[in-house]
Design a protein around this motif. Structure first.
Motif, PDB file in Angstrom:
ATOM      1  N   ASP A   1     -11.617  -1.728 -11.675  1.00 14.42           N
ATOM      2  CA  ASP A   1     -10.439  -2.563 -11.458  1.00 14.42           C
ATOM      3  C   ASP A   1      -9.843  -2.318 -10.069  1.00 14.42           C
ATOM      4  OD1 ASP A   1      -8.151  -4.302 -12.348  1.00 14.42           O
ATOM      5  OD2 ASP A   1      -7.063  -2.423 -12.069  1.00 14.42           O
ATOM      6  N   MET A   2      -9.773  -1.040  -9.658  1.00 12.66           N
ATOM      7  CA  MET A   2      -9.168  -0.701  -8.367  1.00 12.66           C
ATOM      8  C   MET A   2      -9.977  -1.247  -7.201  1.00 12.66           C
ATOM      9  SD  MET A   2      -6.391   0.796  -9.127  1.00 12.66           S
ATOM     10  CE  MET A   2      -5.860   1.573  -7.616  1.00 12.66           C
ATOM     11  N   ASP A   3     -11.293  -1.372  -7.378  1.00 19.14           N
ATOM     12  CA  ASP A   3     -12.134  -1.892  -6.305  1.00 19.14           C
ATOM     13  C   ASP A   3     -11.787  -3.333  -5.944  1.00 19.14           C
ATOM     14  OD1 ASP A   3     -13.493   0.460  -6.041  1.00 19.14           O
ATOM     15  OD2 ASP A   3     -15.180  -0.125  -7.313  1.00 19.14           O
ATOM     16  N   GLU A   4     -11.127  -4.041  -6.844  1.00 18.89           N
ATOM     17  CA  GLU A   4     -10.784  -5.437  -6.594  1.00 18.89           C
ATOM     18  C   GLU A   4      -9.447  -5.599  -5.885  1.00 18.89           C
ATOM     19  OE1 GLU A   4     -13.016  -7.734  -7.352  1.00 18.89           O
ATOM     20  OE2 GLU A   4     -14.314  -6.141  -8.117  1.00 18.89           O
ATOM     21  N   ARG A   5      -8.727  -4.525  -5.682  1.00 23.49           N
ATOM     22  CA  ARG A   5      -7.350  -4.610  -5.169  1.00 23.49           C
ATOM     23  C   ARG A   5      -7.313  -4.320  -3.666  1.00 23.49           C
ATOM     24  NH1 ARG A   5      -3.539  -4.846  -9.178  1.00 23.49           N
ATOM     25  NH2 ARG A   5      -4.316  -4.514 -11.298  1.00 23.49           N
ATOM     26  N   GLU A   6      -7.368  -5.360  -2.874  1.00 28.04           N
ATOM     27  CA  GLU A   6      -7.352  -5.221  -1.420  1.00 28.04           C
ATOM     28  C   GLU A   6      -5.996  -4.763  -0.901  1.00 28.04           C
ATOM     29  OE1 GLU A   6      -9.780  -5.449   0.826  1.00 28.04           O
ATOM     30  OE2 GLU A   6     -11.213  -5.705  -0.814  1.00 28.04           O
ATOM     31  N   GLU A   7      -4.932  -4.997  -1.685  1.00 26.98           N
ATOM     32  CA  GLU A   7      -3.591  -4.632  -1.195  1.00 26.98           C
ATOM     33  C   GLU A   7      -3.380  -3.122  -1.140  1.00 26.98           C
ATOM     34  OE1 GLU A   7      -3.028  -4.852  -5.712  1.00 26.98           O
ATOM     35  OE2 GLU A   7      -4.242  -5.810  -4.144  1.00 26.98           O
ATOM     36  N   LEU A   8      -4.283  -2.340  -1.734  1.00 29.13           N
ATOM     37  CA  LEU A   8      -4.147  -0.882  -1.738  1.00 29.13           C
ATOM     38  C   LEU A   8      -5.044  -0.215  -0.698  1.00 29.13           C
ATOM     39  CD1 LEU A   8      -3.878  -0.087  -5.558  1.00 29.13           C
ATOM     40  CD2 LEU A   8      -2.066  -0.175  -3.851  1.00 29.13           C
TER      41      LEU A   8
ATOM     42  N   CYS B   1       0.841  -1.195   0.000  1.00 31.64           N
ATOM     43  CA  CYS B   1       0.000   0.000   0.000  1.00 31.64           C
ATOM     44  C   CYS B   1       0.873   1.240   0.000  1.00 31.64           C
ATOM     45  CB  CYS B   1      -0.932  -0.006   1.205  1.00 31.64           C
ATOM     46  SG  CYS B   1      -2.142   1.328   1.146  1.00 31.64           S
ATOM     47  N   SER B   2       1.305   1.648  -1.176  1.00 29.65           N
ATOM     48  CA  SER B   2       2.161   2.817  -1.307  1.00 29.65           C
ATOM     49  C   SER B   2       1.981   3.403  -2.691  1.00 29.65           C
ATOM     50  CB  SER B   2       3.632   2.445  -1.079  1.00 29.65           C
ATOM     51  OG  SER B   2       4.096   1.634  -2.140  1.00 29.65           O
ATOM     52  N   LEU B   3       2.471   4.614  -2.869  1.00 33.99           N
ATOM     53  CA  LEU B   3       2.349   5.257  -4.175  1.00 33.99           C
ATOM     54  C   LEU B   3       3.202   4.558  -5.219  1.00 33.99           C
ATOM     55  CD1 LEU B   3       2.209   9.070  -3.313  1.00 33.99           C
ATOM     56  CD2 LEU B   3       0.385   7.373  -3.399  1.00 33.99           C
ATOM     57  N   SER B   4       4.281   3.925  -4.797  1.00 32.43           N
ATOM     58  CA  SER B   4       5.115   3.210  -5.769  1.00 32.43           C
ATOM     59  C   SER B   4       4.366   2.022  -6.371  1.00 32.43           C
ATOM     60  CB  SER B   4       6.414   2.733  -5.110  1.00 32.43           C
ATOM     61  OG  SER B   4       6.151   1.845  -4.045  1.00 32.43           O
ATOM     62  N   THR B   5       3.417   1.469  -5.628  1.00 30.11           N
ATOM     63  CA  THR B   5       2.558   0.423  -6.171  1.00 30.11           C
ATOM     64  C   THR B   5       1.441   1.005  -7.015  1.00 30.11           C
ATOM     65  OG1 THR B   5       3.009  -0.925  -4.212  1.00 30.11           O
ATOM     66  CG2 THR B   5       1.131  -1.570  -5.561  1.00 30.11           C
ATOM     67  N   LEU B   6       0.938   2.156  -6.601  1.00 31.33           N
ATOM     68  CA  LEU B   6      -0.178   2.788  -7.309  1.00 31.33           C
ATOM     69  C   LEU B   6       0.231   3.358  -8.663  1.00 31.33           C
ATOM     70  CD1 LEU B   6      -3.146   3.892  -7.269  1.00 31.33           C
ATOM     71  CD2 LEU B   6      -2.213   5.940  -6.164  1.00 31.33           C
ATOM     72  N   PHE B   7       1.389   4.011  -8.728  1.00 30.49           N
ATOM     73  CA  PHE B   7       1.761   4.758  -9.932  1.00 30.49           C
ATOM     74  C   PHE B   7       1.783   3.916 -11.214  1.00 30.49           C
ATOM     75  CE2 PHE B   7       4.024   8.189  -7.275  1.00 30.49           C
ATOM     76  CZ  PHE B   7       2.878   8.977  -7.293  1.00 30.49           C
TER      77      PHE B   7
ATOM     78  N   ARG C   1     -13.867   2.897   1.165  1.00 28.36           N
ATOM     79  CA  ARG C   1     -13.421   1.780   2.001  1.00 28.36           C
ATOM     80  C   ARG C   1     -11.981   1.972   2.459  1.00 28.36           C
ATOM     81  NH1 ARG C   1     -12.568  -2.576  -0.326  1.00 28.36           N
ATOM     82  NH2 ARG C   1     -12.464  -1.820  -2.485  1.00 28.36           N
ATOM     83  N   GLY C   2     -11.454   3.188   2.266  1.00 26.90           N
ATOM     84  CA  GLY C   2     -10.075   3.455   2.647  1.00 26.90           C
ATOM     85  C   GLY C   2      -9.079   2.916   1.648  1.00 26.90           C
ATOM     86  N   ASN C   3      -9.489   2.761   0.393  1.00 26.71           N
ATOM     87  CA  ASN C   3      -8.639   2.192  -0.642  1.00 26.71           C
ATOM     88  C   ASN C   3      -8.020   3.288  -1.507  1.00 26.71           C
ATOM     89  OD1 ASN C   3     -11.516   2.381  -1.212  1.00 26.71           O
ATOM     90  ND2 ASN C   3     -11.040   1.677  -3.292  1.00 26.71           N
ATOM     91  N   LEU C   4      -6.717   3.144  -1.808  1.00 22.88           N
ATOM     92  CA  LEU C   4      -6.024   4.096  -2.670  1.00 22.88           C
ATOM     93  C   LEU C   4      -6.626   4.093  -4.066  1.00 22.88           C
ATOM     94  CD1 LEU C   4      -2.180   3.659  -1.989  1.00 22.88           C
ATOM     95  CD2 LEU C   4      -3.558   5.688  -1.602  1.00 22.88           C
ATOM     96  N   LEU C   5      -6.844   5.286  -4.622  1.00 23.71           N
ATOM     97  CA  LEU C   5      -7.414   5.396  -5.960  1.00 23.71           C
ATOM     98  C   LEU C   5      -6.464   6.086  -6.932  1.00 23.71           C
ATOM     99  CD1 LEU C   5     -11.084   6.484  -5.103  1.00 23.71           C
ATOM    100  CD2 LEU C   5     -10.217   4.171  -5.549  1.00 23.71           C
ATOM    101  N   PHE C   6      -6.060   7.308  -6.594  1.00 16.61           N
ATOM    102  CA  PHE C   6      -5.251   8.111  -7.504  1.00 16.61           C
ATOM    103  C   PHE C   6      -4.252   8.933  -6.695  1.00 16.61           C
ATOM    104  CE2 PHE C   6      -9.737   8.197  -8.820  1.00 16.61           C
ATOM    105  CZ  PHE C   6      -9.685   7.568 -10.060  1.00 16.61           C
ATOM    106  N   SER C   7      -3.253   9.465  -7.401  1.00 17.21           N
ATOM    107  CA  SER C   7      -2.345  10.454  -6.811  1.00 17.21           C
ATOM    108  C   SER C   7      -1.961  11.468  -7.877  1.00 17.21           C
ATOM    109  CB  SER C   7      -1.092   9.777  -6.254  1.00 17.21           C
ATOM    110  OG  SER C   7      -0.251  10.739  -5.649  1.00 17.21           O
ATOM    111  N   LEU C   8      -1.858  12.719  -7.451  1.00 16.86           N
ATOM    112  CA  LEU C   8      -1.433  13.814  -8.329  1.00 16.86           C
ATOM    113  C   LEU C   8      -0.278  14.531  -7.650  1.00 16.86           C
ATOM    114  CD1 LEU C   8      -4.985  15.189  -9.226  1.00 16.86           C
ATOM    115  CD2 LEU C   8      -3.503  13.833 -10.718  1.00 16.86           C
ATOM    116  N   VAL C   9       0.835  14.647  -8.340  1.00 17.03           N
ATOM    117  CA  VAL C   9       2.051  15.214  -7.767  1.00 17.03           C
ATOM    118  C   VAL C   9       2.295  16.603  -8.340  1.00 17.03           C
ATOM    119  CG1 VAL C   9       4.539  14.919  -7.491  1.00 17.03           C
ATOM    120  CG2 VAL C   9       3.032  12.928  -7.425  1.00 17.03           C
TER     121      VAL C   9
END
Length: 717
Positions: free
Chosen positions: A40-47, A5-11, A166-174
């Motif tokens: 697709d992101m809704d299926e990823r519990e690791e995030l 659960c990190s941005l390196s996984t999300l990016f 549900r507290g799941n990572l979706l997006f990030s903007l830098v």
């Protein structure tokens, strides 16, 4: 933090979406892409994120927020910011725009995650001041040790992270400049989760700190300029410019305020948005209208405000060269009059904090060192590549600045330079008026990419250390440079001949103390400084104390500069001695006491013992206070309510009033003592305000009595 659960996984996941969105031709196609991505992101519990750490201090809320409670069922935007950062300031309008579009009831919550760069920024009281100064209206958590930052592998300020219900990572903007993309992602996320029935309408306990602040003459004054017998003050928090007598404190002109805007015209109609730098020559004032991204001109003779440069929105151009009102600029923070290949004062130097550069606005025809001729009205880059660096170079365009925030001109030989307070590199630099060379004076280090070489060390050149200096002032009389070392809460003095830097005033701890000893005085993030007309006085914008302070270099004393009376140019402004009381909240406790018998001429003493919750302490940044008002004006002097500060709760608060000699039995009378207490609790790590009003009615008694009658109350919050 859960594994992965990190941005390196999300990016890597989001990058595919980003490329597709950049290629999409219509809004509808963009929305369709985001919908598919969310499925697709809704299926990823690791995030899925865990909760916030316990023990952190929360602002603008009734208490800590949790992904498992208050934030469950919400789309959350986490704004990782540090309050010194100009780029972080630039995205606040984007967040405000989103807050205006989608409410908490709609399912959107913005949470600022303050992750400090400087040690001074880890202090909750200082974060609280920044929340007020920047008008932040959403919850903020002070993550002083950057725990969530590190666990999510955030790498720069600002970074936005969108989290699902549900507290799941979706997006990030830098970085900055993503308003349209942010709006798209938030819009589609809210629609997607509303259709899935996962959004909830419940409140999250937002309680804005600004709603209960006492008012004062000044609010976060940013800069001050001396011009003969006048002081020009950027009253930044009130979005206005004040002109006052330097000797008497008489208020001469009020231009703009109290609300923000960018309107030109007569003084009563003109408006600014968090103005900072000011410069003066005769009846003409120049203003860095920071959050409007404008340079403004004030004509005191005609009582008119006009725009000289900028288009009213943040620009990205790092070259310039257009006519002023056609040239976009970015967060001008300070201005200084100077000369460039022409008559005296033919140019206005501009510290362009938003683009990390020094610009020139030509007031008459002239020529920059190593530059071409420029016509009057031209606004152009002079020095700085636009990269955020501490890079010195003999060619001005190859040098690099890091959020330059203060300017002082020393045109006389052998100096012939512009001194620059380069805040994010924690340095003071020089920019040659002869050839444009940029050199180091004090602070920082030799590595131009290291913007973390800060501290509080007296010394020579790079051995001296500063912490985010915002202001500089040159004294031709002494050939010394005075520096507002803002995050060290000090005033320092630099000899440019030897490059020696030493502390002149301040203990290094935030506070508010004046008096006969420079080194015992205390300031709170001073942002601006100037030298008085005779060279013996320094005027200091003591920003977080909402004051102007005066430093007498002859006697080494510090005093508060008081603005003495109202001004006919604007709605009445009360002198510092009579600040306006905060508004009593609708839910405040009111305690009605039984009537007390008094005699005409008798003094009434109200003694109230107040106690805070266990482990709580009063906050310095929001002064607790009391007021007493009467149904009959004769009970109080000058027909005005009395007011005072509450700084020590170890003894009961004592407030007095006098029964009028002419009071008659048939007249009803009562006193209301209102108390506002601002405090933080260790148990919940939350700061709050509580208010209580005591109403004491009186009845007139015949005969004689003791000189005073004491009414005693107790109350626990």
């Amino acid at each position: 933090m859960a594994s992965g659960c990190s941005l390196s996984t999300l990016f890597p996941l989001q990058s595919v979406l980003d490329v597709s969105l950049d290629e999409a031709a219509t809004r509808e196609s963009m929305e369709a892409l985001v919908f598919e991505y969310l499925k697709d992101m809704d299926e990823r519990e690791e995030l899925k994120l865990p909760d916030f750490e316990t023990g952190l201090e929360w602002l603008n809320t009734e208490g800590p927020l949790s992904f498992s409670k208050e934030l469950c069922g919400k789309v959350v935007v986490l704004d990782f910011f540090t309050y010194c950062c100009i780029n972080c300031m630039h995205i606040l309008p984007d967040l405000h725009h989103l807050e205006q579009k989608h409410s908490v009831q709609d399912g959107l919550v913005i949470v600022g995650v303050h992750s400090a760069k400087f040690p001074n920024e880890k202090v909750s009281d200082n974060v609280r001041s920044a929340v007020l100064r920047y008008d932040i209206r959403h919850p903020v958590v002070n993550d002083g040790e950057a725990l969530l930052w590190n666990r999510l592998e955030v790498s720069c300020w600002p970074t936005l992270v969108l989290v699902g219900p549900r507290g799941n990572l979706l997006f990030s903007l830098v970085g900055e400049g993503h308003r349209d993309r942010l709006t798209l992602l938030a819009d589609v996320s809210l629609r997607h989760y509303r259709e899935k029935g996962l959004l909830r309408e419940h409140p999250v306990g937002v309680k804005l700190y600004q709603d209960s602040q006492p008012s004062a003459v000044l609010s976060f004054p940013g800069k001050v300029c001396a011009d003969g017998d006048r002081l020009v003050i950027a009253d930044t928090g009130h979005h206005r410019i004040l002109v006052v007598s330097a000797t008497s404190g008489q208020l001469l002109h009020v231009i703009g305020g109290p609300d923000s805007g960018r309107r030109n015209g007569v003084f009563s109609e003109a408006s600014f948005n968090s103005p900072q730098g000011v410069a003066a020559k005769g009846d003409t004032l120049y203003v860095a209208d920071t959050e409007n991204h404008l340079i403004r001109k004030i004509d005191l003779a005609s009582r008119q405000v006009s725009t000289l440069a900028g288009v009213g929105v943040q620009g990205t151009d790092k070259e310039g060269g257009a006519e002023g009102t056609q040239q976009p600029i970015s967060s001008p923070w300070d201005v200084a009059l100077g000369s460039a290949g022409g008559v005296d004062d033919n140019v206005l130097w501009v510290a362009m904090a938003g683009s990390h550069q020094i610009w020139a606005l030509f007031l008459a025809d002239g020529k920059l060192p190593k530059g071409s001729e420029s016509k009057a009205g031209t606004c152009v880059r002079w020095a700085g590549s636009g990269n955020e660096e501490n890079r010195n170079n003999s060619y001005p365009h190859k040098a690099g600045f890091a959020q330059p925030s203060g300017l002082a001109v020393a045109p006389e030989e052998p100096w012939g330079c512009l001194f620059v307070a380069d805040s994010e590199s924690s340095t003071v630099r020089t920019l040659s008026l002869r050839d444009g060379a940029v050199k180091s004076l004090v602070g920082g280090e030799r590595d131009p990419t290291n913007l973390f070489a800060f501290g509080d060390v007296d010394g020579k050149g790079v051995d001296a250390k500063l912490q985010h200096p915002l202001g500089v002032a040159w004294s031709p009389k002494s050939s010394l440079l005075y520096v507002a070392d803002s995050y060290n809460h000090k005033i320092k003095v630099v000899d440019p001949k030897t490059k020696q830097c030493r502390t002149l005033a301040g203990t290094g701890k935030a506070g508010d103390a004046a008096g006969p000893a420079f080194l015992a005085s205390r300031f709170n993030e001073p942002g601006g400084i100037c030298v008085g007309a005779g060279g013996d006085l320094l005027y200091l914008a003591d920003t977080n104390n909402h004051q102007i302070k005066v430093l007498d270099l002859r006697s080494e004393t510090v005093s508060r500069f008081l603005i003495s009376s109202d001004c006919t140019d604007a709605p009445a402004v009360k002198a510092a001695g009579r600040p306006k009381a905060p508004k009593m909240p609708a839910g405040a406790v009111r305690i009605d006491m039984p009537p007390v018998a008094v005699c005409a001429g008798q003094t009434v003493v109200m003694s109230v013992a107040l106690s805070l919750p266990e482990g709580a302490k009063l906050t310095d940044e929001a002064p607790s206070c009391w007021t007493v008002s009467a149904e009959d004006d004769e009970w109080l002097p000058d027909s005005q309510p009395s007011m005072g500060a509450i700084v020590d709760m170890s003894e009961p608060l004592r407030v007095t009033a006098k029964v009028p000699e002419t009071w008659k039995k048939e007249r009803v009378a009562g006193l209301t003592l209102s108390v506002w207490l601002y405090f933080c609790t260790a148990k919940t790590a939350a700061c709050t305000m509580r208010a209580v009003a005591f109403y004491q009615p009186f009845r007139l008694s015949d005969g004689t009595a003791a000189k005073e009658v004491v009414v005693t109350w107790t109350h626990s919050l």
